[in-house]
Design a protein around this motif. Structure first.
Motif, PDB file in Angstrom:
ATOM      1  N   GLY A 116      -7.433  34.464  13.342  1.00  0.00           N
ATOM      2  CA  GLY A 116      -6.497  34.255  14.446  1.00  0.00           C
ATOM      3  C   GLY A 116      -7.180  33.905  15.756  1.00  0.00           C
ATOM      4  O   GLY A 116      -6.643  34.171  16.831  1.00  0.00           O
ATOM      5  N   SER A 117      -8.357  33.309  15.664  1.00  0.00           N
ATOM      6  CA  SER A 117      -9.094  32.980  16.881  1.00  0.00           C
ATOM      7  C   SER A 117     -10.079  31.853  16.616  1.00  0.00           C
ATOM      8  O   SER A 117     -10.695  31.796  15.546  1.00  0.00           O
ATOM      9  N   GLU A 118     -10.235  30.966  17.590  1.00  0.00           N
ATOM     10  CA  GLU A 118     -11.248  29.925  17.467  1.00  0.00           C
ATOM     11  C   GLU A 118     -12.623  30.556  17.637  1.00  0.00           C
ATOM     12  O   GLU A 118     -12.811  31.443  18.464  1.00  0.00           O
ATOM     13  N   LEU A 119     -13.569  30.106  16.835  1.00  0.00           N
ATOM     14  CA  LEU A 119     -14.928  30.621  16.896  1.00  0.00           C
ATOM     15  C   LEU A 119     -15.863  29.687  17.671  1.00  0.00           C
ATOM     16  O   LEU A 119     -16.894  30.122  18.170  1.00  0.00           O
ATOM     17  N   PHE A 120     -15.472  28.413  17.753  1.00  0.00           N
ATOM     18  CA  PHE A 120     -16.278  27.417  18.446  1.00  0.00           C
ATOM     19  C   PHE A 120     -15.386  26.572  19.349  1.00  0.00           C
ATOM     20  O   PHE A 120     -14.256  26.248  18.986  1.00  0.00           O
ATOM     21  N   HIS A 121     -15.926  26.205  20.519  1.00  0.00           N
ATOM     22  CA  HIS A 121     -15.330  25.154  21.332  1.00  0.00           C
ATOM     23  C   HIS A 121     -15.940  23.865  20.803  1.00  0.00           C
ATOM     24  O   HIS A 121     -17.158  23.751  20.710  1.00  0.00           O
ATOM     25  N   ARG A 122     -15.116  22.932  20.434  1.00  0.00           N
ATOM     26  CA  ARG A 122     -15.609  21.653  19.924  1.00  0.00           C
ATOM     27  C   ARG A 122     -15.574  20.655  21.075  1.00  0.00           C
ATOM     28  O   ARG A 122     -14.510  20.308  21.562  1.00  0.00           O
ATOM     29  N   ILE A 123     -16.747  20.237  21.502  1.00  0.00           N
ATOM     30  CA  ILE A 123     -16.880  19.336  22.642  1.00  0.00           C
ATOM     31  C   ILE A 123     -17.554  18.066  22.139  1.00  0.00           C
ATOM     32  O   ILE A 123     -18.776  18.010  22.023  1.00  0.00           O
ATOM     33  N   GLY A 124     -16.746  17.081  21.773  1.00  0.00           N
ATOM     34  CA  GLY A 124     -17.303  15.878  21.160  1.00  0.00           C
ATOM     35  C   GLY A 124     -17.965  16.249  19.850  1.00  0.00           C
ATOM     36  O   GLY A 124     -17.351  16.837  18.972  1.00  0.00           O
ATOM     37  N   ARG A 125     -19.254  15.928  19.718  1.00  0.00           N
ATOM     38  CA  ARG A 125     -20.009  16.275  18.503  1.00  0.00           C
ATOM     39  C   ARG A 125     -20.707  17.623  18.644  1.00  0.00           C
ATOM     40  O   ARG A 125     -21.376  18.066  17.729  1.00  0.00           O
ATOM     41  N   ARG A 126     -20.570  18.250  19.800  1.00  0.00           N
ATOM     42  CA  ARG A 126     -21.227  19.535  20.063  1.00  0.00           C
ATOM     43  C   ARG A 126     -20.269  20.687  19.812  1.00  0.00           C
ATOM     44  O   ARG A 126     -19.060  20.529  19.937  1.00  0.00           O
ATOM     45  N   VAL A 127     -20.836  21.838  19.472  1.00  0.00           N
ATOM     46  CA  VAL A 127     -20.034  23.053  19.372  1.00  0.00           C
ATOM     47  C   VAL A 127     -20.698  24.148  20.203  1.00  0.00           C
ATOM     48  O   VAL A 127     -21.921  24.228  20.272  1.00  0.00           O
ATOM     49  N   VAL A 128     -19.861  24.933  20.843  1.00  0.00           N
ATOM     50  CA  VAL A 128     -20.324  26.062  21.637  1.00  0.00           C
ATOM     51  C   VAL A 128     -19.519  27.279  21.189  1.00  0.00           C
ATOM     52  O   VAL A 128     -18.297  27.186  21.001  1.00  0.00           O
ATOM     53  N   LEU A 129     -20.203  28.383  20.980  1.00  0.00           N
ATOM     54  CA  LEU A 129     -19.505  29.597  20.540  1.00  0.00           C
ATOM     55  C   LEU A 129     -18.480  30.055  21.577  1.00  0.00           C
ATOM     56  O   LEU A 129     -18.758  30.045  22.781  1.00  0.00           O
ATOM     57  N   THR A 130     -17.331  30.473  21.094  1.00  0.00           N
ATOM     58  CA  THR A 130     -16.357  31.132  21.959  1.00  0.00           C
ATOM     59  C   THR A 130     -16.768  32.601  22.069  1.00  0.00           C
ATOM     60  O   THR A 130     -17.702  33.057  21.396  1.00  0.00           O
ATOM     61  N   GLU A 131     -16.055  33.339  22.866  1.00  0.00           N
ATOM     62  CA  GLU A 131     -16.312  34.779  22.969  1.00  0.00           C
ATOM     63  C   GLU A 131     -16.091  35.460  21.615  1.00  0.00           C
ATOM     64  O   GLU A 131     -16.857  36.322  21.202  1.00  0.00           O
ATOM     65  N   ALA A 132     -15.057  35.024  20.895  1.00  0.00           N
ATOM     66  CA  ALA A 132     -14.787  35.579  19.564  1.00  0.00           C
ATOM     67  C   ALA A 132     -15.917  35.231  18.599  1.00  0.00           C
ATOM     68  O   ALA A 132     -16.335  36.060  17.783  1.00  0.00           O
ATOM     69  N   GLY A 133     -16.421  34.005  18.680  1.00  0.00           N
ATOM     70  CA  GLY A 133     -17.534  33.595  17.825  1.00  0.00           C
ATOM     71  C   GLY A 133     -18.776  34.421  18.091  1.00  0.00           C
ATOM     72  O   GLY A 133     -19.458  34.857  17.149  1.00  0.00           O
ATOM     73  N   THR A 134     -19.064  34.647  19.350  1.00  0.00           N
ATOM     74  CA  THR A 134     -20.219  35.477  19.711  1.00  0.00           C
ATOM     75  C   THR A 134     -20.048  36.895  19.165  1.00  0.00           C
ATOM     76  O   THR A 134     -20.994  37.487  18.646  1.00  0.00           O
TER      77      THR A 134
END
Length: 157
Positions: A44-62
């Motif tokens: 029920g939560s995104e784990l990554f912010h998808r920015i173009g071809r890059r991914v950055v962990l969300t707070e939930a992912g961390t």
């Protein structure tokens, strides 16, 4: 959620993106992306912010990293425990080592270990500072760490 999804999640984290993780896992990138989307839906939560071809962990992912490593290591421990009844035959050992230790004495130790246990895979991950070594062991990225330092190992608390 299953352990395979957690392994895929950790591969994306450890390899810094979906394409490199898919290559390391011998999967197609769309299959890996689908597995991560299913995991995100289950949680029920995104784990990554998808920015173009890059991914950055969300707070939930961390927040998921350490529990995911614990779950994956727990499953590996369960398998290893059952296998240990019959002696060490297969498995995997991951070692964090600073470059100078990766040459000696580590290469000799790995060579002797491999002769005794030829079906156990040994992976050495590069760590460039004593703090990197202790952090990789503490977070479960590796089971063992080898470092050299004139001072006591760094405090990771």
């Amino acid at each position: 959620m299953d352990v395979r999804q957690l392994e895929y999640f950790l591969a994306v984290v450890d390899h810094g993106g979906f394409n490199r993780a898919a290559t390391a896992l011998y999967l197609s990138q769309p299959s890996l992306s689908q597995a991560i989307r299913t995991l995100e839906r289950d949680l029920g939560s995104e784990l990554f912010h998808r920015i173009g071809r890059r991914v950055v962990l969300t707070e939930a992912g961390t927040a998921l990293i350490e529990p995911a490593r614990t779950a994956v290591r727990g499953l590996e421990l369960a398998r290893a425990s059952v296998e240990s009844v019959h002696g060490l035959r297969t498995g995997r050992v991951e070692i964090a080592a600073m470059p100078s230790q990766a040459v000696a004495p580590l290469t000799g130790m790995i060579s002797r270990f491999h002769r005794a246990h030829p079906d156990v895979s040994v992976t050495v991950r590069a760590a460039f500072t004593p703090r990197d070594v202790t952090e990789m062991v503490r977070t479960g990225v590796t089971e063992l760490g080898l470092l050299a330092s004139p001072a006591a190992p760094p405090d990771t608390e």
